[in-house]
Write a protein that holds these residues in place. Structure first.
Motif, PDB file in Angstrom:
ATOM      1  N   TRP A 581       0.836  -1.187   0.000  1.00  0.00           N
ATOM      2  CA  TRP A 581       0.000   0.000   0.000  1.00  0.00           C
ATOM      3  C   TRP A 581       0.877   1.244   0.000  1.00  0.00           C
ATOM      4  CZ3 TRP A 581      -5.379  -0.563   0.115  1.00  0.00           C
ATOM      5  CH2 TRP A 581      -5.824  -1.871   0.319  1.00  0.00           C
ATOM      6  N   LEU A 582       0.427   2.246  -0.738  1.00  0.00           N
ATOM      7  CA  LEU A 582       1.096   3.539  -0.735  1.00  0.00           C
ATOM      8  C   LEU A 582       0.525   4.383   0.407  1.00  0.00           C
ATOM      9  CD1 LEU A 582       1.148   4.279  -4.572  1.00  0.00           C
ATOM     10  CD2 LEU A 582       2.818   3.012  -3.187  1.00  0.00           C
ATOM     11  N   PRO A 583       1.160   5.500   0.740  1.00  0.00           N
ATOM     12  CA  PRO A 583       0.638   6.341   1.824  1.00  0.00           C
ATOM     13  C   PRO A 583      -0.815   6.747   1.568  1.00  0.00           C
ATOM     14  CG  PRO A 583       2.837   7.051   1.207  1.00  0.00           C
ATOM     15  CD  PRO A 583       2.432   6.036   0.186  1.00  0.00           C
ATOM     16  N   GLU A 584      -1.578   6.812   2.630  1.00  0.00           N
ATOM     17  CA  GLU A 584      -2.948   7.282   2.501  1.00  0.00           C
ATOM     18  C   GLU A 584      -2.939   8.751   2.100  1.00  0.00           C
ATOM     19  OE1 GLU A 584      -7.134   7.130   4.947  1.00  0.00           O
ATOM     20  OE2 GLU A 584      -5.297   7.549   6.078  1.00  0.00           O
ATOM     21  N   LEU A 585      -3.754   9.078   1.110  1.00  0.00           N
ATOM     22  CA  LEU A 585      -3.846  10.453   0.623  1.00  0.00           C
ATOM     23  C   LEU A 585      -4.968  11.161   1.365  1.00  0.00           C
ATOM     24  CD1 LEU A 585      -3.585   9.671  -3.189  1.00  0.00           C
ATOM     25  CD2 LEU A 585      -1.724  10.251  -1.613  1.00  0.00           C
ATOM     26  N   ILE A 586      -4.665  12.327   1.937  1.00  0.00           N
ATOM     27  CA  ILE A 586      -5.654  13.140   2.642  1.00  0.00           C
ATOM     28  C   ILE A 586      -5.792  14.445   1.868  1.00  0.00           C
ATOM     29  CG2 ILE A 586      -6.273  14.247   4.810  1.00  0.00           C
ATOM     30  CD1 ILE A 586      -4.462  12.213   6.229  1.00  0.00           C
ATOM     31  N   PHE A 587      -6.955  14.676   1.295  1.00  0.00           N
ATOM     32  CA  PHE A 587      -7.162  15.789   0.377  1.00  0.00           C
ATOM     33  C   PHE A 587      -7.737  16.991   1.112  1.00  0.00           C
ATOM     34  CE2 PHE A 587      -7.675  11.839  -2.030  1.00  0.00           C
ATOM     35  CZ  PHE A 587      -6.689  12.003  -2.991  1.00  0.00           C
ATOM     36  N   GLU A 588      -7.207  18.148   0.762  1.00  0.00           N
ATOM     37  CA  GLU A 588      -7.727  19.409   1.277  1.00  0.00           C
ATOM     38  C   GLU A 588      -8.166  20.275   0.101  1.00  0.00           C
ATOM     39  OE1 GLU A 588      -5.164  21.477   3.918  1.00  0.00           O
ATOM     40  OE2 GLU A 588      -4.553  19.680   5.021  1.00  0.00           O
ATOM     41  N   GLY A 589      -9.369  20.840   0.212  1.00  0.00           N
ATOM     42  CA  GLY A 589      -9.852  21.734  -0.837  1.00  0.00           C
ATOM     43  C   GLY A 589     -10.633  21.041  -1.930  1.00  0.00           C
ATOM     44  N   VAL A 590     -10.867  19.744  -1.809  1.00  0.00           N
ATOM     45  CA  VAL A 590     -11.634  19.023  -2.812  1.00  0.00           C
ATOM     46  C   VAL A 590     -12.185  17.752  -2.184  1.00  0.00           C
ATOM     47  CG1 VAL A 590      -9.679  17.687  -3.685  1.00  0.00           C
ATOM     48  CG2 VAL A 590     -11.617  18.143  -5.190  1.00  0.00           C
ATOM     49  N   GLU A 591     -13.374  17.361  -2.623  1.00  0.00           N
ATOM     50  CA  GLU A 591     -13.925  16.071  -2.244  1.00  0.00           C
ATOM     51  C   GLU A 591     -14.071  15.214  -3.490  1.00  0.00           C
ATOM     52  OE1 GLU A 591     -17.528  16.213  -0.076  1.00  0.00           O
ATOM     53  OE2 GLU A 591     -16.638  17.121   1.706  1.00  0.00           O
ATOM     54  N   VAL A 611     -12.466   8.711  -6.118  1.00  0.00           N
ATOM     55  CA  VAL A 611     -12.566   8.221  -4.743  1.00  0.00           C
ATOM     56  C   VAL A 611     -13.728   8.915  -4.050  1.00  0.00           C
ATOM     57  CG1 VAL A 611     -10.085   7.860  -4.738  1.00  0.00           C
ATOM     58  CG2 VAL A 611     -11.011   9.939  -3.729  1.00  0.00           C
ATOM     59  N   GLN A 612     -14.119   8.369  -2.928  1.00  0.00           N
ATOM     60  CA  GLN A 612     -15.178   8.955  -2.132  1.00  0.00           C
ATOM     61  C   GLN A 612     -14.600   9.726  -0.955  1.00  0.00           C
ATOM     62  OE1 GLN A 612     -17.798   5.481  -1.358  1.00  0.00           O
ATOM     63  NE2 GLN A 612     -19.386   6.750  -2.251  1.00  0.00           N
ATOM     64  N   GLY A 613     -15.096  10.931  -0.770  1.00  0.00           N
ATOM     65  CA  GLY A 613     -14.681  11.708   0.380  1.00  0.00           C
ATOM     66  C   GLY A 613     -13.332  12.373   0.195  1.00  0.00           C
ATOM     67  N   THR A 614     -12.555  12.451   1.281  1.00  0.00           N
ATOM     68  CA  THR A 614     -11.294  13.189   1.272  1.00  0.00           C
ATOM     69  C   THR A 614     -10.100  12.313   1.641  1.00  0.00           C
ATOM     70  OG1 THR A 614     -11.652  13.863   3.576  1.00  0.00           O
ATOM     71  CG2 THR A 614     -12.452  15.350   1.844  1.00  0.00           C
ATOM     72  N   ARG A 615     -10.282  10.997   1.689  1.00  0.00           N
ATOM     73  CA  ARG A 615      -9.172  10.107   2.050  1.00  0.00           C
ATOM     74  C   ARG A 615      -9.198   8.891   1.128  1.00  0.00           C
ATOM     75  NH1 ARG A 615      -8.006  11.634   7.728  1.00  0.00           N
ATOM     76  NH2 ARG A 615      -6.591   9.861   7.900  1.00  0.00           N
ATOM     77  N   PHE A 616      -8.002   8.453   0.722  1.00  0.00           N
ATOM     78  CA  PHE A 616      -7.897   7.267  -0.124  1.00  0.00           C
ATOM     79  C   PHE A 616      -6.489   6.706   0.004  1.00  0.00           C
ATOM     80  CE2 PHE A 616      -6.837   5.267  -4.257  1.00  0.00           C
ATOM     81  CZ  PHE A 616      -7.803   4.266  -4.264  1.00  0.00           C
ATOM     82  N   PRO A 647       3.371  -2.374   4.150  1.00  0.00           N
ATOM     83  CA  PRO A 647       2.133  -2.893   4.738  1.00  0.00           C
ATOM     84  C   PRO A 647       1.165  -1.753   5.010  1.00  0.00           C
ATOM     85  CG  PRO A 647       4.043  -3.909   5.755  1.00  0.00           C
ATOM     86  CD  PRO A 647       4.578  -2.820   4.876  1.00  0.00           C
ATOM     87  N   LYS A 648      -0.113  -2.042   4.937  1.00  0.00           N
ATOM     88  CA  LYS A 648      -1.124  -0.993   4.980  1.00  0.00           C
ATOM     89  C   LYS A 648      -0.991  -0.100   6.206  1.00  0.00           C
ATOM     90  CE  LYS A 648      -6.038  -0.211   4.207  1.00  0.00           C
ATOM     91  NZ  LYS A 648      -7.345  -0.827   3.897  1.00  0.00           N
ATOM     92  N   ASP A 649      -0.780  -0.694   7.340  1.00  0.00           N
ATOM     93  CA  ASP A 649      -0.732   0.081   8.576  1.00  0.00           C
ATOM     94  C   ASP A 649       0.570   0.849   8.750  1.00  0.00           C
ATOM     95  OD1 ASP A 649      -3.234  -0.850   9.175  1.00  0.00           O
ATOM     96  OD2 ASP A 649      -2.517  -2.493  10.440  1.00  0.00           O
ATOM     97  N   ALA A 650       1.567   0.523   7.920  1.00  0.00           N
ATOM     98  CA  ALA A 650       2.871   1.173   8.063  1.00  0.00           C
ATOM     99  C   ALA A 650       3.159   2.170   6.948  1.00  0.00           C
ATOM    100  CB  ALA A 650       3.969   0.113   8.105  1.00  0.00           C
ATOM    101  N   ALA A 651       2.173   2.379   6.045  1.00  0.00           N
ATOM    102  CA  ALA A 651       2.435   3.199   4.858  1.00  0.00           C
ATOM    103  C   ALA A 651       2.377   4.696   5.140  1.00  0.00           C
ATOM    104  CB  ALA A 651       1.439   2.839   3.755  1.00  0.00           C
ATOM    105  N   GLY A 652       1.799   5.097   6.261  1.00  0.00           N
ATOM    106  CA  GLY A 652       1.738   6.514   6.577  1.00  0.00           C
ATOM    107  C   GLY A 652       0.698   7.243   5.756  1.00  0.00           C
ATOM    108  N   SER A 653       0.829   8.562   5.650  1.00  0.00           N
ATOM    109  CA  SER A 653      -0.143   9.379   4.931  1.00  0.00           C
ATOM    110  C   SER A 653       0.555  10.555   4.271  1.00  0.00           C
ATOM    111  CB  SER A 653      -1.244   9.874   5.880  1.00  0.00           C
ATOM    112  OG  SER A 653      -0.701  10.720   6.876  1.00  0.00           O
ATOM    113  N   ARG A 654      -0.132  11.176   3.299  1.00  0.00           N
ATOM    114  CA  ARG A 654       0.367  12.368   2.605  1.00  0.00           C
ATOM    115  C   ARG A 654      -0.778  13.359   2.459  1.00  0.00           C
ATOM    116  NH1 ARG A 654       5.232  11.576  -0.490  1.00  0.00           N
ATOM    117  NH2 ARG A 654       4.900  13.715  -1.216  1.00  0.00           N
ATOM    118  N   GLN A 655      -0.503  14.633   2.756  1.00  0.00           N
ATOM    119  CA  GLN A 655      -1.483  15.683   2.546  1.00  0.00           C
ATOM    120  C   GLN A 655      -1.431  16.120   1.081  1.00  0.00           C
ATOM    121  OE1 GLN A 655      -2.946  15.365   6.034  1.00  0.00           O
ATOM    122  NE2 GLN A 655      -3.527  17.319   5.124  1.00  0.00           N
TER     123      GLN A 655
END
Length: 658
Positions: A581-591, A611-616, A647-655
């Motif tokens: 899994w790649l880092p979870e993407l957290i979107f700002e300014g768009v849904e 995608v649905q919502g602001t996270r993928f 691994p999914k739980d270790a991939a972190g996130s990106r804004q």
């Protein structure tokens, strides 16, 4: 002066104004497709009003599909000589990007009647008003209206008029973007041997109220009398198509073939047409396509194929479901002379020792480069409010059939299906998989739900083949030779032969459901019916339903064929094994943005989804570096490179800010 079709077109304005004696003489004396083809459209041209309800001439190549015709050929079509206030038979439409395209089919007109049709609408709170008029084509008796600047947010009653009294009324529906669940009816193969209304089907459909109707081919089997057969189809289904978007694409029988390999517009010369190309004149082929498919949204690549045969492959979005509409016959290579013949016909294989790779040769085409390019671009574009995607075409990307024609007539492989050529099939499925899209089709007379495999079982998208609406000619059955389930069968299925199999062309498929006929001679037991697909935009699930022709939808799911309904997750249309899994993407300014994932080592686009919502959190199928692209409707706003899976739980996130 010799009266030719070219001259007639030149004098069309005179004909329209006066219906001159020249036009009457021309219609009576000249076969519309030349002296070589006097039986083409014979019931709707010339002095058609004197021909009564004569049956269409039986197809000359009656055994081309290995099945004998019943004595006397097709049953008689309906009378073409109707009261003159009933000459507008039916109408059907689509709307896309502010353009309404509406087609109307008229009964044949008499020499003294004007060949002009008019379109009127009644906006809310207003009187009826005419918004367009157009010439009625001859031969064919079809009329077409294109209205730009159409407001797709409102329901608008319409009527098509001819003369003082004849009219056909319907409703142009607003685009149902607010609905969580969009419903599509999947239909094909409407036998011309069973004449009369389709009341039981239409009544069910009106109760289920689909948002889109998809007729995938063989709307008529009258071969040389398409207009009479098309009018017959319209009489049967006009009470459902009059008031909702309708996708209609012709298949082989619509253009007068038992099978069709279009060979990019070539000319067929042999019995059975397996050399590729069309047997009948270009003008007849184009007429059939015009009558059935002119109303589809404009083709993105409208250049005709060889001999100036038109194309209609396109896209259409209804309620946020983006449909790619394909022509899976037109560009396909004919097998005769191209591959070794291993059966009684060039397109049938019965030799169990043959190697499927021996018929998957370089240069063989299925969809052809133009449609592959179209699919590739379509899969990345979510403009027009697209949320989920779906592919529509005539036939299946596999040979999910064992018995052909009768319950004891086993056929190893049929090259008429889209399982051949295998390389073209796999290229098409990879493009479909990139959009996480299911595939809907008909043609096979056997309802199935399969999960396609490309490199391995289950790594491709799902396919739903609808049953024949009415099948009086050719039964098909799923019946493995060893009468055993395959590996990974469907748990608790009422059907004995689900699981992983290879079709006769070597393609991996996972069988989820099938609807074998019990008795092909009994219309109550032939497995006739239709499919219904529910796209749930909120849950991102897709449900395939399969309804027998004589079922009562008021009885609920128990009235469906055994094994249905089948519900899948949208992302299951890409069944490749997840490697990380790649880092979870957290979107700002768009849904609900569009996200595309690319494998950097190969530059291969893995998928493009809204995608649905602001996270993928993107999943990937290899351990190397990946690029993620994002945007509002296309992945064109930002790009993040060099992402490595974990691994999914270790991939972190990106804004990601817009």
């Amino acid at each position: 002066m010799k009266l030719t079709r070219r001259l007639l077109l030149k004098i069309a304005p005179v004909v329209l104004l006066g219906q001159s004696c020249i036009s009457r003489a021309f219609a009576a004396a000249v076969p519309p497709f030349g002296e070589k083809y006097p039986n083409l459209e014979s019931l709707t041209t010339g002095e058609w009003w004197n021909k009564g309800t004569l049956a269409a001439t039986p197809n000359a190549n009656k055994n081309a599909k290995g099945k004998a015709k019943a004595a006397g050929g097709p049953s008689a079509p309906p009378s073409m000589n109707v009261p003159r206030d009933e000459v507008v038979c039916f109408a059907y439409y689509t709307q896309q990007n502010g353009v309404l395209k509406l087609s109307a089919q008229l009964f044949p007109l008499k020499p003294d009647e004007e060949r002009v049709a008019r379109l009127e609408i009644q906006p809310a709170g207003e009187d009826w008003k005419e918004i367009a008029r157009t010439e009625v084509f001859y031969p064919g008796w079809d009329a077409h209206f294109r209205v730009e600047g159409w407001d797709g947010t409102k329901n608008v009653p319409y009527r098509v008029r001819h003369g003082e009294k004849a009219m056909f009324e319907g409703l142009i529906r607003r685009d149902p973007v607010e609905k969580d669940v969009i419903v599509v009816a999947n239909m094909s193969c409407n036998s011309s041997r069973t004449i009369g209304p389709r009341t039981e089907i239409v009544d069910n459909l009106r109760a289920q109220d689909p948002d889109v109707l998809f007729f995938g081919g063989d709307q008529t089997y009258r071969h040389t009398e398409h207009t009479a057969g098309w009018i017959e189809f319209g009489l049967q289904f006009r009470d459902i198509i009059r008031d909702r978007p309708t996708v209609c694409i012709p298949d082989d029988h619509d253009v007068g073939h038992p099978n069709l390999w279009g060979e990019e517009g070539g000319q067929s010369h042999i019995e059975g047409d397996a050399d590729g190309g069309y047997r009948y004149p270009v003008a007849y082929v184009n007429q059939v396509q015009r009558q059935q498919s002119w109303h589809l949204p404009d083709a993105p690549d409208p250049t005709p194929v060889n001999r100036d045969i038109s194309v209609y492959f396109t896209r259409m979005t209804v309620g946020g479901i983006d449909f790619a509409i394909l022509e899976d016959r037109k560009f396909k290579t004919g097998p005769a002379g191209m591959i070794p013949q291993m059966g009684p016909r060039p397109d049938h294989i019965n030799d169990p020792s043959y190697d499927p790779k021996s018929i998957d040769l370089p240069g063989l085409e299925l969809l052809g480069p133009r449609q592959e390019k179209f699919l590739h671009e379509w899969s990345q574009d979510y403009s027009g409010g697209a949320e989920m995607k779906c592919v529509l075409s005539a036939t299946a990307f596999c040979g999910a059939v064992h018995m052909h024609g009768g319950p004891n007539s086993r056929l190893l492989a049929d090259l008429d299906c889209n399982g051949w050529p295998q390389s073209g099939r796999n290229r098409a499925l990879r493009e479909i998989r990139r959009a996480w899209a299911p595939h809907l089709c008909g043609d096979q007379h056997l309802a199935v739900v399969v999960k396609h495999g490309i490199e391995t079982f289950g790594d491709g998208p799902f396919g739903f083949t609808s049953p024949a609406l009415v099948n009086t000619i050719y039964g098909r059955w799923w019946h493995p030779l060893d009468e055993q389930a395959g590996p990974n069968p469907v748990p608790n299925s009422p059907l004995p032969w689900t699981g992983d199999f290879k079709d006769g062309l070597g393609n991996p498929i996972s069988m989820l459901a099938y609807a074998n006929p019990e008795n092909i001679q009994n219309e109550q037991q032939r497995a006739d019916g239709y499919g219904l697909i529910r796209f749930d935009k909120k849950s991102r699930k897709i449900t395939f339903e399969c309804w027998p022709r004589f079922s009562k939808v008021s009885d609920g799911d128990k009235a469906q064929f055994p094994g249905w309904p089948v519900t899948i997750a949208l992302d299951a249309n890409d069944g490749r094994a997840i490697q990380g899994w790649l880092p979870e993407l957290i979107f700002e300014g768009v849904e609900n943005p569009v996200v595309q994932v690319i494998e950097e080592a190969t530059a291969d686009i893995l998928y493009t989804v809204r995608v649905q919502g602001t996270r993928f959190q993107p999943r990937v199928y290899s351990t190397g570096k990946h690029t993620v692209k994002v945007g509002r409707n296309r992945p064109d706003a930002q790009s993040i490179e060099g992402l490595e899976p974990k691994p999914k739980d270790a991939a972190g996130s990106r804004q990601v800010k817009f």
